[in-house]
Motif scaffolding. Sequence first.
Motif, PDB file in Angstrom:
ATOM      1  N   ASP A 126       0.822  -1.206   0.000  1.00  0.00           N
ATOM      2  CA  ASP A 126       0.000   0.000   0.000  1.00  0.00           C
ATOM      3  C   ASP A 126       0.862   1.264   0.000  1.00  0.00           C
ATOM      4  O   ASP A 126       1.762   1.424   0.831  1.00  0.00           O
ATOM      5  N   SER A 127       0.572   2.162  -0.923  1.00  0.00           N
ATOM      6  CA  SER A 127       1.374   3.377  -1.099  1.00  0.00           C
ATOM      7  C   SER A 127       1.315   4.318   0.097  1.00  0.00           C
ATOM      8  O   SER A 127       2.132   5.235   0.226  1.00  0.00           O
ATOM      9  N   ARG A 128       0.350   4.088   0.979  1.00  0.00           N
ATOM     10  CA  ARG A 128       0.185   4.969   2.133  1.00  0.00           C
ATOM     11  C   ARG A 128       1.009   4.537   3.338  1.00  0.00           C
ATOM     12  O   ARG A 128       0.954   5.183   4.394  1.00  0.00           O
ATOM     13  N   VAL A 129       1.791   3.465   3.168  1.00  0.00           N
ATOM     14  CA  VAL A 129       2.579   2.945   4.298  1.00  0.00           C
ATOM     15  C   VAL A 129       4.056   2.807   3.897  1.00  0.00           C
ATOM     16  O   VAL A 129       4.603   1.709   3.873  1.00  0.00           O
ATOM     17  N   PRO A 130       4.729   3.905   3.572  1.00  0.00           N
ATOM     18  CA  PRO A 130       6.152   3.849   3.234  1.00  0.00           C
ATOM     19  C   PRO A 130       6.985   3.627   4.498  1.00  0.00           C
ATOM     20  O   PRO A 130       7.044   4.491   5.371  1.00  0.00           O
ATOM     21  N   ASN A 131       7.590   2.485   4.602  1.00  0.00           N
ATOM     22  CA  ASN A 131       8.183   2.057   5.865  1.00  0.00           C
ATOM     23  C   ASN A 131       9.255   2.990   6.435  1.00  0.00           C
ATOM     24  O   ASN A 131       9.254   3.291   7.635  1.00  0.00           O
ATOM     25  N   GLU A 132      10.193   3.439   5.594  1.00  0.00           N
ATOM     26  CA  GLU A 132      11.244   4.322   6.123  1.00  0.00           C
ATOM     27  C   GLU A 132      10.656   5.624   6.668  1.00  0.00           C
ATOM     28  O   GLU A 132      11.174   6.172   7.650  1.00  0.00           O
ATOM     29  N   ILE A 133       9.581   6.094   6.050  1.00  0.00           N
ATOM     30  CA  ILE A 133       8.984   7.350   6.499  1.00  0.00           C
ATOM     31  C   ILE A 133       8.244   7.170   7.815  1.00  0.00           C
ATOM     32  O   ILE A 133       8.415   7.956   8.749  1.00  0.00           O
ATOM     33  N   VAL A 134       7.407   6.141   7.921  1.00  0.00           N
ATOM     34  CA  VAL A 134       6.586   5.990   9.131  1.00  0.00           C
ATOM     35  C   VAL A 134       7.435   5.595  10.341  1.00  0.00           C
ATOM     36  O   VAL A 134       7.017   5.811  11.483  1.00  0.00           O
ATOM     37  N   PHE A 135       8.626   5.037  10.099  1.00  0.00           N
ATOM     38  CA  PHE A 135       9.532   4.710  11.205  1.00  0.00           C
ATOM     39  C   PHE A 135      10.670   5.726  11.321  1.00  0.00           C
ATOM     40  O   PHE A 135      11.569   5.557  12.137  1.00  0.00           O
ATOM     41  N   ASP A 136      10.628   6.761  10.482  1.00  0.00           N
ATOM     42  CA  ASP A 136      11.637   7.817  10.487  1.00  0.00           C
ATOM     43  C   ASP A 136      13.058   7.258  10.441  1.00  0.00           C
ATOM     44  O   ASP A 136      13.871   7.522  11.330  1.00  0.00           O
ATOM     45  N   GLN A 137      13.337   6.492   9.405  1.00  0.00           N
ATOM     46  CA  GLN A 137      14.663   5.914   9.204  1.00  0.00           C
ATOM     47  C   GLN A 137      15.206   6.344   7.850  1.00  0.00           C
ATOM     48  O   GLN A 137      14.540   7.048   7.093  1.00  0.00           O
ATOM     49  N   GLY A 138      16.425   5.904   7.538  1.00  0.00           N
ATOM     50  CA  GLY A 138      17.052   6.360   6.312  1.00  0.00           C
ATOM     51  C   GLY A 138      17.668   5.255   5.492  1.00  0.00           C
ATOM     52  O   GLY A 138      17.331   4.070   5.643  1.00  0.00           O
ATOM     53  N   LEU A 139      18.607   5.626   4.639  1.00  0.00           N
ATOM     54  CA  LEU A 139      19.267   4.683   3.748  1.00  0.00           C
ATOM     55  C   LEU A 139      20.031   3.622   4.536  1.00  0.00           C
ATOM     56  O   LEU A 139      20.797   3.928   5.449  1.00  0.00           O
TER      57      LEU A 139
END
Length: 227
Positions: free
Chosen positions: A77-90
Amino acid sequence: MNSTKFLFCFFLCAFSAQISAQSNQTSVSAKDALQRLVEGNLRFVQGKSIRPNQSVERIKEVSKRQNPFATIVGCSDSRVPNEIVFDQGLGDLFILRTAGQVSTYASWGSIEFSVAVLGVNLIVVLGHTSCGAVGAACKADEVPGHIITLTNAIKPAAEKVKQMDGDFLDNAVKANVAFQVNSLRKLDPILSKYYNKGQLHIVGAVYDLETGKVNFLTEDYITSITK
């Protein structure tokens, strides 16, 4: 040497090299990994994301090797981008995404790679509210094409909660995550071995589309719903 043997030897050498490259890296404990995810999601929900590890320097750093601290098995689902919702990076998260976070052979192999080769100690199965794949599995309607492979995989969880109090879809979303957690814990030969030895934690969570909050399932719930 025929082409099949050549490809096998090539893969084996590449795999061995990857293991050697990762062996000198320090793995993050499951407890610390989970804490990072919880804290990152809290920042996201509060609008205080710091967007770590997204600099030009980080790009160069992870180009040499990766050392993710957790594996996320999530929905496409496009509404659940994992790095964004967990505030993580590369380089922070090893991510697999399919509709309804349904896993099969390619997914299993990828998850095993993250554990056995990359040294990940935490796997999070991440579902989300109002999941379309779970919703389709809750209905008797026929679905087109290969979508049926997704709904068939989710139906056992939906059937388990069909008579349960509360919203059918919400209950099915949680149950689906719990069933998937239980399945990965039992997956031979790699995940079950690491899990049973206490070297790997596999947990479940549900992302709330309206609030951005990730709610982790309790062990009591997972145990009771998968009996």
